[in-house]
Design a protein around this motif. Structure first.
Motif, mmCIF file in Angstrom:
data_model
loop_
_atom_site.group_PDB
_atom_site.id
_atom_site.type_symbol
_atom_site.label_atom_id
_atom_site.label_comp_id
_atom_site.label_asym_id
_atom_site.label_seq_id
_atom_site.Cartn_x
_atom_site.Cartn_y
_atom_site.Cartn_z
ATOM 1 N N PHE A 173 44.707 -23.965 42.763
ATOM 2 C CA PHE A 173 46.134 -23.726 42.569
ATOM 3 C C PHE A 173 46.835 -23.943 43.906
ATOM 4 O O PHE A 173 46.490 -23.418 44.867
ATOM 5 N N GLY A 174 47.968 -24.611 44.085
ATOM 6 C CA GLY A 174 48.474 -25.139 45.460
ATOM 7 C C GLY A 174 49.532 -24.030 45.744
ATOM 8 O O GLY A 174 49.709 -23.169 44.997
ATOM 9 N N GLY A 175 50.009 -24.093 46.713
ATOM 10 C CA GLY A 175 51.241 -23.178 47.524
ATOM 11 C C GLY A 175 52.179 -22.693 46.487
ATOM 12 O O GLY A 175 52.310 -21.412 46.387
ATOM 13 N N ASP A 210 53.608 -32.768 37.246
ATOM 14 C CA ASP A 210 52.945 -32.515 36.268
ATOM 15 C C ASP A 210 51.954 -33.779 36.358
ATOM 16 O O ASP A 210 51.535 -34.326 35.243
ATOM 17 N N GLY A 211 51.589 -34.305 37.672
ATOM 18 C CA GLY A 211 50.538 -35.681 37.516
ATOM 19 C C GLY A 211 50.927 -36.301 38.782
ATOM 20 O O GLY A 211 51.918 -35.903 39.460
ATOM 21 N N VAL A 212 50.314 -37.386 38.847
ATOM 22 C CA VAL A 212 50.511 -38.690 39.837
ATOM 23 C C VAL A 212 51.707 -39.374 39.167
ATOM 24 O O VAL A 212 51.536 -40.119 38.166
ATOM 25 N N GLY A 256 50.221 -41.476 52.458
ATOM 26 C CA GLY A 256 51.136 -40.634 52.461
ATOM 27 C C GLY A 256 51.618 -39.679 51.173
ATOM 28 O O GLY A 256 52.074 -38.902 51.359
ATOM 29 N N ALA A 257 51.142 -40.255 49.884
ATOM 30 C CA ALA A 257 51.447 -39.563 48.861
ATOM 31 C C ALA A 257 50.524 -38.155 48.814
ATOM 32 O O ALA A 257 49.430 -38.102 48.533
ATOM 33 N N LYS A 258 51.294 -37.012 49.263
ATOM 34 C CA LYS A 258 50.592 -35.879 49.541
ATOM 35 C C LYS A 258 50.311 -35.000 48.418
ATOM 36 O O LYS A 258 49.752 -33.941 48.389
HETATM 37 P P1 ADP Z 1 50.442 -28.213 46.380
HETATM 38 O O1 ADP Z 1 50.977 -27.081 47.428
HETATM 39 O O2 ADP Z 1 50.436 -27.770 44.879
HETATM 40 O O3 ADP Z 1 49.158 -28.562 47.305
HETATM 41 P P2 ADP Z 1 51.736 -30.351 47.639
HETATM 42 O O4 ADP Z 1 53.323 -30.391 48.113
HETATM 43 O O5 ADP Z 1 50.804 -30.536 48.762
HETATM 44 O O6 ADP Z 1 51.581 -29.405 46.603
HETATM 45 O O7 ADP Z 1 51.793 -31.726 46.690
HETATM 46 C C1 ADP Z 1 52.664 -31.796 45.678
HETATM 47 C C2 ADP Z 1 53.896 -32.921 46.085
HETATM 48 O O8 ADP Z 1 53.370 -34.106 46.278
HETATM 49 C C3 ADP Z 1 55.130 -32.680 44.887
HETATM 50 O O9 ADP Z 1 55.927 -31.778 44.860
HETATM 51 C C4 ADP Z 1 55.656 -34.324 45.242
HETATM 52 O O10 ADP Z 1 56.805 -33.794 46.048
HETATM 53 C C5 ADP Z 1 54.842 -34.719 46.301
HETATM 54 N N1 ADP Z 1 54.434 -36.241 46.001
HETATM 55 C C6 ADP Z 1 54.362 -37.453 46.810
HETATM 56 N N2 ADP Z 1 54.196 -38.425 46.300
HETATM 57 C C7 ADP Z 1 53.845 -38.090 44.956
HETATM 58 C C8 ADP Z 1 53.355 -38.996 43.940
HETATM 59 N N3 ADP Z 1 53.216 -40.139 43.992
HETATM 60 N N4 ADP Z 1 53.280 -38.286 42.509
HETATM 61 C C9 ADP Z 1 53.634 -36.989 42.475
HETATM 62 N N5 ADP Z 1 53.983 -36.242 43.356
HETATM 63 C C10 ADP Z 1 53.856 -36.734 44.690
#
Ligand code: ADP
Ligand code: ASP
Ligand code: MG
Length: 406
Positions: A8-10, A176-178, A207-209
Protein backbone atom coordinates in the motif's frame (compact mmCIF):
# COMPACT_ATOMS: atom_id res chain seq x y z
CA UNK A 1 -5.98 -20.19 -0.83
CA UNK A 2 -3.18 -17.99 -2.10
CA UNK A 3 -0.14 -16.44 -0.48
CA UNK A 4 -0.32 -12.75 -1.35
CA UNK A 5 1.99 -9.78 -0.83
CA UNK A 6 -0.05 -6.58 -0.76
CA UNK A 7 1.75 -3.24 -0.94
CA UNK A 8 0.00 0.00 0.00
CA UNK A 9 1.51 3.30 -1.17
CA UNK A 10 1.53 6.70 0.55
CA UNK A 11 -1.90 7.98 -0.54
CA UNK A 12 -3.50 4.63 0.26
CA UNK A 13 -2.38 5.00 3.90
CA UNK A 14 -2.41 8.82 3.94
CA UNK A 15 -4.70 9.27 6.98
CA UNK A 16 -6.02 7.30 9.93
CA UNK A 17 -9.26 6.77 7.96
CA UNK A 18 -7.31 5.34 5.04
CA UNK A 19 -5.33 3.05 7.36
CA UNK A 20 -8.64 1.80 8.81
CA UNK A 21 -9.95 1.18 5.28
CA UNK A 22 -6.79 -0.74 4.33
CA UNK A 23 -7.10 -2.83 7.54
CA UNK A 24 -10.66 -3.78 6.48
CA UNK A 25 -9.45 -4.69 3.02
CA UNK A 26 -6.69 -6.94 4.37
CA UNK A 27 -9.14 -8.65 6.72
CA UNK A 28 -11.46 -9.26 3.80
CA UNK A 29 -8.60 -10.92 1.86
CA UNK A 30 -7.99 -13.13 4.91
CA UNK A 31 -11.66 -14.00 5.10
CA UNK A 32 -11.48 -15.15 1.48
CA UNK A 33 -8.92 -17.66 2.75
CA UNK A 34 -5.69 -15.95 1.63
CA UNK A 35 -2.51 -15.59 3.62
CA UNK A 36 -1.39 -11.98 3.48
CA UNK A 37 1.97 -10.27 3.93
CA UNK A 38 1.63 -6.50 3.75
CA UNK A 39 4.32 -3.96 2.82
CA UNK A 40 3.61 -0.31 3.57
CA UNK A 41 4.88 3.13 2.58
CA UNK A 42 5.04 6.20 4.79
CA UNK A 43 1.84 8.25 4.97
CA UNK A 44 1.56 10.59 1.96
CA UNK A 45 3.88 13.60 2.29
CA UNK A 46 5.77 12.18 5.28
CA UNK A 47 9.03 11.33 3.49
CA UNK A 48 9.14 14.84 1.98
CA UNK A 49 8.44 16.34 5.40
CA UNK A 50 11.34 14.42 6.92
CA UNK A 51 13.71 15.45 4.12
CA UNK A 52 12.74 19.10 4.66
CA UNK A 53 13.37 18.75 8.40
CA UNK A 54 16.86 17.46 7.68
CA UNK A 55 17.47 20.36 5.29
CA UNK A 56 16.69 22.81 8.08
CA UNK A 57 19.50 21.31 10.16
CA UNK A 58 22.03 20.79 7.38
CA UNK A 59 21.63 21.50 3.65
CA UNK A 60 23.95 18.59 2.91
CA UNK A 61 23.11 16.12 5.69
CA UNK A 62 25.09 12.93 6.21
CA UNK A 63 23.56 10.31 3.93
CA UNK A 64 23.71 7.71 6.70
CA UNK A 65 21.78 9.90 9.13
CA UNK A 66 19.32 10.94 6.45
CA UNK A 67 18.42 7.27 5.97
CA UNK A 68 17.95 6.81 9.73
CA UNK A 69 15.54 9.73 9.59
CA UNK A 70 13.53 9.07 6.43
CA UNK A 71 13.09 5.36 7.13
CA UNK A 72 10.92 6.26 10.14
CA UNK A 73 7.87 7.15 8.03
CA UNK A 74 7.28 3.52 7.10
CA UNK A 75 7.68 2.38 10.73
CA UNK A 76 4.79 4.65 11.76
CA UNK A 77 2.44 3.26 9.11
CA UNK A 78 3.35 -0.36 9.85
CA UNK A 79 2.59 0.04 13.55
CA UNK A 80 -0.69 1.92 13.00
CA UNK A 81 -1.93 -0.60 10.45
CA UNK A 82 -1.06 -3.50 12.73
CA UNK A 83 -2.98 -1.82 15.58
CA UNK A 84 -5.99 -1.29 13.31
CA UNK A 85 -6.06 -4.99 12.40
CA UNK A 86 -5.60 -6.15 15.99
CA UNK A 87 -8.38 -3.83 17.16
CA UNK A 88 -10.67 -5.64 14.73
CA UNK A 89 -9.98 -8.90 16.51
CA UNK A 90 -7.38 -10.31 14.10
CA UNK A 91 -3.78 -11.20 14.67
CA UNK A 92 -1.07 -9.00 13.15
CA UNK A 93 2.56 -8.03 13.70
CA UNK A 94 4.63 -5.17 12.29
CA UNK A 95 8.26 -5.81 11.35
CA UNK A 96 11.06 -3.46 10.33
CA UNK A 97 13.50 -4.43 7.59
CA UNK A 98 16.14 -5.34 10.17
CA UNK A 99 13.76 -7.68 11.97
CA UNK A 100 12.92 -9.43 8.72
CA UNK A 101 16.51 -9.50 7.53
CA UNK A 102 16.37 -7.37 4.36
CA UNK A 103 20.03 -6.92 3.51
CA UNK A 104 21.19 -4.23 1.10
CA UNK A 105 24.48 -2.80 -0.09
CA UNK A 106 25.70 0.35 1.66
CA UNK A 107 24.70 2.99 -0.91
CA UNK A 108 22.68 5.20 1.44
CA UNK A 109 19.64 6.74 -0.22
CA UNK A 110 19.70 4.35 -3.17
CA UNK A 111 20.65 0.99 -1.68
CA UNK A 112 19.99 -2.22 -3.58
CA UNK A 113 18.47 -5.28 -1.94
CA UNK A 114 20.91 -8.20 -1.81
CA UNK A 115 18.79 -10.72 0.08
CA UNK A 116 15.59 -11.14 2.05
CA UNK A 117 15.36 -13.74 4.81
CA UNK A 118 12.04 -15.55 4.60
CA UNK A 119 12.29 -17.37 7.97
CA UNK A 120 10.70 -14.80 10.30
CA UNK A 121 7.95 -13.89 7.84
CA UNK A 122 6.97 -17.52 7.30
CA UNK A 123 7.06 -18.23 11.06
CA UNK A 124 4.65 -15.37 11.73
CA UNK A 125 2.32 -16.49 8.93
CA UNK A 126 2.42 -19.98 10.41
CA UNK A 127 1.16 -18.45 13.69
CA UNK A 128 -1.82 -17.06 11.77
CA UNK A 129 -0.64 -13.45 11.84
CA UNK A 130 -0.89 -10.81 9.16
CA UNK A 131 2.72 -9.69 8.72
CA UNK A 132 3.15 -5.96 8.08
CA UNK A 133 6.57 -4.94 6.84
CA UNK A 134 7.92 -1.38 6.72
CA UNK A 135 8.88 -0.77 3.06
CA UNK A 136 11.68 1.38 1.60
CA UNK A 137 14.25 0.36 4.22
CA UNK A 138 17.01 -2.20 4.60
CA UNK A 139 20.20 -2.75 6.56
CA UNK A 140 23.69 -3.17 5.26
CA UNK A 141 26.34 -5.67 6.40
CA UNK A 142 27.42 -3.34 9.22
CA UNK A 143 23.80 -3.10 10.40
CA UNK A 144 23.37 0.48 9.25
CA UNK A 145 19.87 1.48 8.19
CA UNK A 146 19.62 2.10 4.45
CA UNK A 147 16.83 3.26 2.13
CA UNK A 148 16.05 2.11 -1.38
CA UNK A 149 15.45 5.36 -3.28
CA UNK A 150 12.16 7.22 -3.75
CA UNK A 151 9.30 4.87 -4.48
CA UNK A 152 11.36 2.01 -3.02
CA UNK A 153 8.50 0.33 -1.14
CA UNK A 154 7.48 -1.23 -4.48
CA UNK A 155 10.87 -2.95 -4.52
CA UNK A 156 10.55 -4.16 -0.92
CA UNK A 157 7.19 -5.71 -1.85
CA UNK A 158 8.55 -7.51 -4.89
CA UNK A 159 11.65 -8.72 -3.02
CA UNK A 160 9.52 -10.05 -0.16
CA UNK A 161 7.19 -11.75 -2.68
CA UNK A 162 10.19 -13.41 -4.33
CA UNK A 163 11.65 -14.53 -0.98
CA UNK A 164 8.46 -16.18 0.31
CA UNK A 165 7.44 -17.41 -3.16
CA UNK A 166 4.14 -15.57 -3.03
CA UNK A 167 1.50 -16.40 -5.61
CA UNK A 168 1.10 -12.72 -6.48
CA UNK A 169 2.53 -9.32 -5.52
CA UNK A 170 -0.26 -6.74 -5.54
CA UNK A 171 0.74 -3.08 -5.68
CA UNK A 172 -2.21 -1.06 -4.35
CA UNK A 173 -1.99 2.61 -5.28
CA UNK A 174 -4.12 5.66 -6.07
CA UNK A 175 -4.83 4.72 -9.71
CA UNK A 176 -6.50 1.50 -10.76
CA UNK A 177 -3.69 0.14 -12.89
CA UNK A 178 -1.07 1.01 -15.46
CA UNK A 179 -2.39 3.48 -18.03
CA UNK A 180 -1.31 4.38 -21.55
CA UNK A 181 0.19 7.47 -19.90
CA UNK A 182 -0.11 9.27 -16.56
CA UNK A 183 -3.87 9.87 -16.24
CA UNK A 184 -3.13 13.07 -14.32
CA UNK A 185 -1.57 14.58 -17.45
CA UNK A 186 -3.89 13.03 -20.04
CA UNK A 187 -7.42 12.41 -18.72
CA UNK A 188 -8.14 10.36 -21.86
CA UNK A 189 -5.49 7.81 -20.89
CA UNK A 190 -6.73 4.23 -20.98
CA UNK A 191 -6.04 1.52 -18.42
CA UNK A 192 -4.31 -1.54 -19.80
CA UNK A 193 -5.55 -4.83 -18.38
CA UNK A 194 -2.21 -6.44 -19.26
CA UNK A 195 1.19 -5.01 -20.05
CA UNK A 196 4.23 -7.03 -21.08
CA UNK A 197 7.22 -7.10 -18.77
CA UNK A 198 9.46 -5.45 -21.40
CA UNK A 199 7.05 -2.57 -21.85
CA UNK A 200 6.63 -2.10 -18.11
CA UNK A 201 10.40 -2.05 -17.71
CA UNK A 202 10.75 0.68 -20.36
CA UNK A 203 7.80 2.71 -19.03
CA UNK A 204 9.17 2.61 -15.47
CA UNK A 205 12.73 3.39 -16.52
CA UNK A 206 11.50 6.32 -18.61
CA UNK A 207 9.62 7.95 -15.76
CA UNK A 208 6.22 6.26 -15.22
CA UNK A 209 6.44 6.34 -11.44
CA UNK A 210 3.52 3.97 -10.93
CA UNK A 211 6.19 1.30 -10.30
CA UNK A 212 9.76 1.89 -9.21
CA UNK A 213 12.10 0.64 -11.96
CA UNK A 214 14.02 -1.58 -9.57
CA UNK A 215 10.81 -3.32 -8.53
CA UNK A 216 10.15 -4.21 -12.16
CA UNK A 217 13.74 -5.39 -12.66
CA UNK A 218 13.58 -7.53 -9.52
CA UNK A 219 10.23 -8.99 -10.56
CA UNK A 220 11.73 -9.91 -13.94
CA UNK A 221 14.72 -11.69 -12.43
CA UNK A 222 12.61 -13.71 -10.00
CA UNK A 223 9.54 -14.00 -12.26
CA UNK A 224 7.25 -12.54 -9.60
CA UNK A 225 3.64 -12.30 -10.70
CA UNK A 226 2.98 -8.57 -10.37
CA UNK A 227 -0.28 -6.64 -10.48
CA UNK A 228 -1.04 -2.92 -10.04
CA UNK A 229 -4.45 -2.01 -8.65
CA UNK A 230 -6.32 0.65 -6.71
CA UNK A 231 -6.77 0.58 -2.95
CA UNK A 232 -9.74 2.92 -3.39
CA UNK A 233 -11.79 0.74 -5.72
CA UNK A 234 -10.26 -2.72 -5.97
CA UNK A 235 -10.74 -4.16 -9.43
CA UNK A 236 -8.55 -6.51 -11.45
CA UNK A 237 -6.04 -3.72 -12.22
CA UNK A 238 -3.15 -4.38 -14.59
CA UNK A 239 -1.21 -7.64 -14.73
CA UNK A 240 2.42 -7.56 -15.84
CA UNK A 241 2.85 -10.56 -18.15
CA UNK A 242 6.03 -12.45 -18.95
CA UNK A 243 4.90 -14.42 -21.99
CA UNK A 244 5.14 -12.88 -25.43
CA UNK A 245 1.53 -12.08 -26.22
CA UNK A 246 0.18 -13.85 -29.30
CA UNK A 247 -2.28 -11.14 -30.20
CA UNK A 248 -1.07 -8.30 -32.42
CA UNK A 249 0.29 -5.62 -30.14
CA UNK A 250 -0.28 -1.97 -30.99
CA UNK A 251 2.81 -0.18 -32.31
CA UNK A 252 2.83 2.09 -29.29
CA UNK A 253 1.41 0.95 -25.95
CA UNK A 254 2.26 3.86 -23.71
CA UNK A 255 3.92 7.21 -23.20
CA UNK A 256 6.23 7.98 -20.30
CA UNK A 257 7.88 11.24 -19.30
CA UNK A 258 10.47 12.52 -16.93
CA UNK A 259 10.66 16.10 -15.74
CA UNK A 260 13.87 15.62 -13.83
CA UNK A 261 16.19 16.04 -16.79
CA UNK A 262 18.96 18.50 -17.56
CA UNK A 263 20.91 18.84 -20.81
CA UNK A 264 24.53 19.98 -21.21
CA UNK A 265 26.57 20.60 -24.37
CA UNK A 266 30.32 21.04 -24.56
CA UNK A 267 31.00 22.91 -27.82
CA UNK A 268 34.01 23.24 -30.12
CA UNK A 269 36.05 20.29 -28.82
CA UNK A 270 39.20 19.22 -30.70
CA UNK A 271 38.53 15.83 -32.30
CA UNK A 272 40.25 12.92 -30.58
CA UNK A 273 39.62 9.26 -29.90
CA UNK A 274 39.40 9.87 -26.16
CA UNK A 275 36.96 12.78 -26.42
CA UNK A 276 33.94 11.01 -24.93
CA UNK A 277 35.89 9.39 -22.13
CA UNK A 278 37.71 12.68 -21.34
CA UNK A 279 34.32 14.25 -20.68
CA UNK A 280 32.40 11.36 -19.15
CA UNK A 281 35.06 9.83 -16.88
CA UNK A 282 35.29 12.74 -14.41
CA UNK A 283 31.48 12.80 -14.30
CA UNK A 284 31.23 9.07 -13.65
CA UNK A 285 33.86 9.38 -10.90
CA UNK A 286 31.42 11.61 -9.00
CA UNK A 287 28.73 8.90 -9.23
CA UNK A 288 26.67 10.97 -11.69
CA UNK A 289 24.66 8.92 -14.19
CA UNK A 290 24.55 10.10 -17.78
CA UNK A 291 21.49 9.24 -19.84
CA UNK A 292 21.22 10.29 -23.52
CA UNK A 293 24.38 11.16 -25.47
CA UNK A 294 24.83 12.78 -28.89
CA UNK A 295 28.01 13.84 -30.66
CA UNK A 296 28.03 16.19 -33.71
CA UNK A 297 30.96 17.14 -35.92
CA UNK A 298 30.84 20.80 -36.92
CA UNK A 299 31.92 22.34 -40.25
CA UNK A 300 35.23 23.50 -38.77
CA UNK A 301 36.02 19.92 -37.72
CA UNK A 302 35.42 20.46 -34.02
CA UNK A 303 32.90 18.39 -32.07
CA UNK A 304 29.85 19.33 -29.98
CA UNK A 305 29.15 16.77 -27.28
CA UNK A 306 25.68 16.77 -25.71
CA UNK A 307 24.25 14.63 -22.92
CA UNK A 308 21.58 14.58 -20.23
CA UNK A 309 21.79 14.00 -16.46
CA UNK A 310 19.30 13.93 -13.61
CA UNK A 311 18.31 17.49 -12.69
CA UNK A 312 19.63 17.07 -9.15
CA UNK A 313 23.12 16.51 -10.65
CA UNK A 314 22.92 19.56 -12.92
CA UNK A 315 24.92 22.07 -10.87
CA UNK A 316 27.69 19.62 -10.07
CA UNK A 317 27.98 18.47 -13.70
CA UNK A 318 28.00 22.05 -14.96
CA UNK A 319 30.79 22.94 -12.53
CA UNK A 320 32.82 19.88 -13.54
CA UNK A 321 32.52 20.71 -17.24
CA UNK A 322 33.55 24.31 -16.69
CA UNK A 323 36.77 23.06 -15.10
CA UNK A 324 37.32 20.64 -17.98
CA UNK A 325 36.92 23.01 -20.93
CA UNK A 326 40.49 24.25 -21.04
CA UNK A 327 42.04 20.82 -20.53
CA UNK A 328 40.20 19.27 -23.46
CA UNK A 329 40.47 22.32 -25.71
CA UNK A 330 36.74 23.06 -25.89
CA UNK A 331 35.05 26.40 -26.52
CA UNK A 332 32.10 26.59 -24.11
CA UNK A 333 29.47 24.78 -22.06
CA UNK A 334 25.79 25.32 -22.75
CA UNK A 335 23.52 24.07 -20.00
CA UNK A 336 19.76 23.96 -19.58
CA UNK A 337 17.82 22.38 -16.73
CA UNK A 338 14.35 23.30 -17.95
CA UNK A 339 13.91 20.28 -20.17
CA UNK A 340 11.85 17.11 -20.02
CA UNK A 341 12.10 13.74 -21.70
CA UNK A 342 9.09 12.14 -23.36
CA UNK A 343 9.17 8.58 -24.64
CA UNK A 344 6.82 6.43 -26.67
CA UNK A 345 7.07 2.73 -25.84
CA UNK A 346 5.75 -0.38 -27.56
CA UNK A 347 6.94 -3.90 -28.31
CA UNK A 348 4.96 -3.67 -31.57
CA UNK A 349 7.59 -1.16 -32.77
CA UNK A 350 10.14 -3.95 -33.21
CA UNK A 351 8.76 -5.07 -36.54
CA UNK A 352 7.28 -1.86 -37.89
CA UNK A 353 8.61 1.31 -39.41
CA UNK A 354 6.93 4.71 -39.43
CA UNK A 355 6.66 5.23 -35.68
CA UNK A 356 9.35 7.91 -35.67
CA UNK A 357 7.82 9.67 -38.68
CA UNK A 358 4.40 9.70 -37.01
CA UNK A 359 5.94 10.98 -33.78
CA UNK A 360 7.83 13.84 -35.40
CA UNK A 361 4.88 14.95 -37.54
CA UNK A 362 2.73 15.11 -34.40
CA UNK A 363 5.36 17.24 -32.66
CA UNK A 364 5.85 19.45 -35.72
CA UNK A 365 2.09 20.04 -35.96
CA UNK A 366 2.23 21.50 -32.45
CA UNK A 367 5.38 23.49 -33.21
CA UNK A 368 7.42 21.54 -30.61
CA UNK A 369 11.16 21.46 -31.31
CA UNK A 370 13.20 18.49 -30.10
CA UNK A 371 16.59 19.02 -28.51
CA UNK A 372 17.70 15.40 -28.47
CA UNK A 373 16.39 12.10 -29.82
CA UNK A 374 17.29 8.54 -28.89
CA UNK A 375 15.82 5.23 -29.95
CA UNK A 376 15.92 1.57 -29.02
CA UNK A 377 14.05 -1.46 -30.36
CA UNK A 378 10.92 -0.66 -28.39
CA UNK A 379 11.08 3.06 -27.58
CA UNK A 380 11.76 6.53 -28.99
CA UNK A 381 12.64 9.34 -26.59
CA UNK A 382 12.86 13.07 -27.20
CA UNK A 383 14.04 15.91 -25.00
CA UNK A 384 11.99 19.11 -25.27
CA UNK A 385 11.61 22.34 -23.32
CA UNK A 386 9.80 21.52 -20.10
CA UNK A 387 6.98 23.95 -20.83
CA UNK A 388 5.91 21.69 -23.73
CA UNK A 389 5.69 18.53 -21.64
CA UNK A 390 1.89 18.32 -21.22
CA UNK A 391 1.23 19.38 -24.81
CA UNK A 392 3.74 16.87 -26.09
CA UNK A 393 2.30 13.95 -24.07
CA UNK A 394 -1.25 14.74 -25.19
CA UNK A 395 -0.29 15.22 -28.83
CA UNK A 396 1.51 11.88 -28.95
CA UNK A 397 -1.22 10.10 -27.02
CA UNK A 398 -3.69 11.20 -29.65
CA UNK A 399 -1.35 10.64 -32.64
CA UNK A 400 -0.88 7.00 -31.67
CA UNK A 401 -4.59 6.39 -31.09
CA UNK A 402 -4.24 5.64 -27.38
CA UNK A 403 -7.33 7.56 -26.27
CA UNK A 404 -10.06 5.82 -24.32
CA UNK A 405 -12.72 6.06 -26.99
CA UNK A 406 -10.90 5.33 -30.21
P1 ADP B 1 2.22 5.24 -4.41
O1 ADP B 1 2.32 6.31 -3.39
O2 ADP B 1 1.00 4.38 -4.25
O3 ADP B 1 3.47 4.44 -4.56
P2 ADP B 1 2.92 6.79 -6.75
O4 ADP B 1 2.54 8.24 -6.68
O5 ADP B 1 4.33 6.43 -6.53
O6 ADP B 1 1.94 5.99 -5.79
O7 ADP B 1 2.50 6.18 -8.18
C1 ADP B 1 1.18 6.33 -8.66
C2 ADP B 1 1.11 7.51 -9.62
O8 ADP B 1 1.85 7.20 -10.79
C3 ADP B 1 -0.28 7.82 -10.15
O9 ADP B 1 -0.99 8.65 -9.26
C4 ADP B 1 0.02 8.50 -11.48
O10 ADP B 1 -0.06 9.91 -11.39
C5 ADP B 1 1.47 8.13 -11.78
N1 ADP B 1 1.66 7.53 -13.11
C6 ADP B 1 2.64 7.89 -13.99
N2 ADP B 1 2.55 7.19 -15.10
C7 ADP B 1 1.51 6.34 -14.97
C8 ADP B 1 0.93 5.34 -15.81
N3 ADP B 1 1.41 5.07 -17.02
N4 ADP B 1 -0.13 4.65 -15.33
C9 ADP B 1 -0.62 4.90 -14.10
N5 ADP B 1 -0.12 5.84 -13.27
C10 ADP B 1 0.94 6.56 -13.69
N1 ASP C 1 8.11 6.70 1.38
C1 ASP C 1 9.07 6.54 0.30
C2 ASP C 1 8.90 7.65 -0.74
O1 ASP C 1 8.08 8.53 -0.55
C3 ASP C 1 9.01 5.18 -0.32
C4 ASP C 1 7.73 4.84 -1.03
O2 ASP C 1 6.69 5.46 -0.76
O3 ASP C 1 7.74 3.93 -1.86
O4 ASP C 1 9.59 7.67 -1.71
MG1 MG D 1 5.26 4.84 -5.59
Amino acid sequence: MALLVQKFGGTSVGSVERIEAVAEQIISSRQQGHQVVVVVSAMAGETNRLIELAQQVDTKPSSRELDVLISTGEQVTAALLSMAIVRRGHSAISLLADQVGIETNNRFGKARIKSVDHARILEEIEQGRVVIIAGFQGRDKEKNITTLGRGGTDTTAVAVAAAIKADECQIYTDVDGVYTTDPRIEPNARRMSRVTFDEMLELASLGAKVLQIRAVEYAGIHKVRLRVLSSFSPDEGTLITYEEEKVDKPLVSGIAFNRDEAILTVTGIRESASLASDILSPIAEQGIEVDMIVQNIQRDGTVDFTFTVHRSDFDETNALLSQLIEKIGAKSVQADNNVAKISVVGVGMKSHSGVAANMFSALAAEGIKTKLISTSEIKISVVVEEKYLELCVRALHSAFGLHENV
